[in-house]
Design a protein around this motif. Structure first.
Motif, mmCIF file in Angstrom:
data_model
loop_
_atom_site.group_PDB
_atom_site.id
_atom_site.type_symbol
_atom_site.label_atom_id
_atom_site.label_comp_id
_atom_site.label_asym_id
_atom_site.label_seq_id
_atom_site.Cartn_x
_atom_site.Cartn_y
_atom_site.Cartn_z
ATOM 1 N N TYR A 67 0.928 -1.143 0.016
ATOM 2 C CA TYR A 67 -0.078 -0.089 0.024
ATOM 3 C C TYR A 67 0.923 1.200 -0.025
ATOM 4 O O TYR A 67 1.742 1.307 0.767
ATOM 5 N N MET A 68 0.853 2.084 -1.061
ATOM 6 C CA MET A 68 1.784 3.105 -1.242
ATOM 7 C C MET A 68 1.053 4.417 -1.513
ATOM 8 O O MET A 68 0.004 4.447 -2.236
ATOM 9 N N GLU A 69 1.709 5.460 -1.533
ATOM 10 C CA GLU A 69 1.260 6.916 -2.002
ATOM 11 C C GLU A 69 2.152 7.408 -2.929
ATOM 12 O O GLU A 69 3.474 7.310 -2.964
ATOM 13 N N VAL A 70 1.621 8.004 -4.002
ATOM 14 C CA VAL A 70 2.338 8.862 -4.789
ATOM 15 C C VAL A 70 1.566 10.135 -4.947
ATOM 16 O O VAL A 70 0.632 10.405 -4.800
ATOM 17 N N ALA A 71 2.429 11.240 -5.315
ATOM 18 C CA ALA A 71 2.115 12.403 -5.509
ATOM 19 C C ALA A 71 2.730 13.208 -6.491
ATOM 20 O O ALA A 71 3.878 13.037 -6.624
ATOM 21 N N ALA A 118 2.648 17.591 -7.869
ATOM 22 C CA ALA A 118 1.809 19.063 -7.781
ATOM 23 C C ALA A 118 0.676 19.048 -7.114
ATOM 24 O O ALA A 118 -0.484 19.640 -7.703
ATOM 25 N N GLY A 119 0.475 18.601 -6.047
ATOM 26 C CA GLY A 119 -0.667 18.605 -5.031
ATOM 27 C C GLY A 119 -1.893 17.434 -5.211
ATOM 28 O O GLY A 119 -2.568 17.402 -4.677
ATOM 29 N N LEU A 120 -1.682 16.645 -6.257
ATOM 30 C CA LEU A 120 -2.430 15.481 -6.498
ATOM 31 C C LEU A 120 -1.737 14.351 -5.543
ATOM 32 O O LEU A 120 -0.583 13.941 -5.956
ATOM 33 N N ARG A 121 -2.629 13.795 -4.891
ATOM 34 C CA ARG A 121 -2.160 12.434 -4.086
ATOM 35 C C ARG A 121 -2.895 11.418 -4.432
ATOM 36 O O ARG A 121 -3.980 11.535 -4.357
ATOM 37 N N LEU A 122 -2.339 10.148 -4.675
ATOM 38 C CA LEU A 122 -3.135 8.915 -4.844
ATOM 39 C C LEU A 122 -2.546 7.751 -4.202
ATOM 40 O O LEU A 122 -1.474 7.830 -3.856
ATOM 41 N N HIS A 123 -3.609 6.820 -3.636
ATOM 42 C CA HIS A 123 -2.894 5.718 -2.916
ATOM 43 C C HIS A 123 -3.038 4.493 -3.943
ATOM 44 O O HIS A 123 -4.151 4.507 -4.659
ATOM 45 N N LEU A 124 -2.168 3.687 -3.742
ATOM 46 C CA LEU A 124 -1.977 2.737 -4.846
ATOM 47 C C LEU A 124 -2.050 1.197 -3.848
ATOM 48 O O LEU A 124 -1.068 1.267 -2.899
ATOM 49 N N SER A 125 -2.869 0.381 -4.031
ATOM 50 C CA SER A 125 -2.889 -0.645 -3.400
ATOM 51 C C SER A 125 -2.930 -2.146 -4.071
ATOM 52 O O SER A 125 -3.784 -2.197 -5.032
ATOM 53 N N GLU A 126 -2.267 -3.024 -3.335
ATOM 54 C CA GLU A 126 -2.185 -4.278 -3.991
ATOM 55 C C GLU A 126 -3.420 -5.279 -3.177
ATOM 56 O O GLU A 126 -3.659 -6.400 -3.564
ATOM 57 N N HIS A 127 -4.018 -4.629 -2.313
ATOM 58 C CA HIS A 127 -4.973 -5.333 -1.545
ATOM 59 C C HIS A 127 -6.332 -5.444 -2.148
ATOM 60 O O HIS A 127 -6.840 -4.536 -2.379
#
Length: 178
Positions: free
Chosen positions: A100-104, A106-115
């Motif tokens: 479970y990780m975050e990428v960001a 220019a102000g946009l954050r997304l969480h990416l999950s293998e769950h």
């Protein structure tokens, strides 16, 4: 909407900037200038009209979409390599368990999950932004082997849609004025 506290902070920064240019003005004067810049007749009118956070009233600060991924290396190649996001935190309950990780960017954050229970593959995230044509040029210049997105001129704005390796779509949209 601008809050009273944000307007006061703007006035403080304005006063400091003017002072750095040897222009001495009172705090009251900078409050009046900020009020005028926000479209109000005076500070009292602005103060009454500006948003005040009420206690015990929910305020949503941002939404952070969770997107399902199946392969960490492909996710990093796409989100960090191609789209230019920076990896943030990463979490696994144990070394061999899903990521479970975050990428960001220019102000946009997304969480990416293998769950498997966190999100459904094939989701779409709508991202209002500025500079969609510049972003399109950046992506096109990378000559990424798995995507060459174009820009669609929709009634609501210019849309750059990219699909990740897991079937999720990101729709970057620069809305048209009016």
């Amino acid at each position: 909407m601008t809050t009273v506290d944000q307007a006061k902070a703007m006035a403080k920064r304005l006063r400091a900037a003017l002072s750095a240019r040897d222009l001495a003005v009172s705090h009251a004067t900078t409050l009046e200038l900020v009020a005028a810049s926000l479209g109000h007749d005076d500070w009292n009118t602005a103060s009454a009209a500006l948003d005040r956070p009420a206690e015990n009233v929910p305020r949503f600060l941002e939404a952070v979409p969770i997107l399902r991924i199946f392969d960490e290396a492909k996710a990093r190649e796409f989100y960090c390599g191609f789209l230019g996001f920076e990896a943030g935190f990463e979490h696994r309950f144990e070394p061999s368990l899903p990521l479970y990780m975050e990428v960001a960017r220019a102000g946009l954050r997304l969480h990416l999950s293998e769950h498997h229970g966190d999100a459904s593959p094939g989701s779409t995230v709508f991202v209002p932004m500025r500079g969609v044509h510049a972003y399109h040029r950046q992506l096109t210049n990378k000559r990424y082997g798995y995507a060459r997105p174009g820009i669609e001129h929709a009634p609501w704005g210019d849309v750059l849609e990219v699909a990740d390796p897991f079937g999720n779509r990101l729709r970057f949209c620069e809305r048209r004025a009016g």
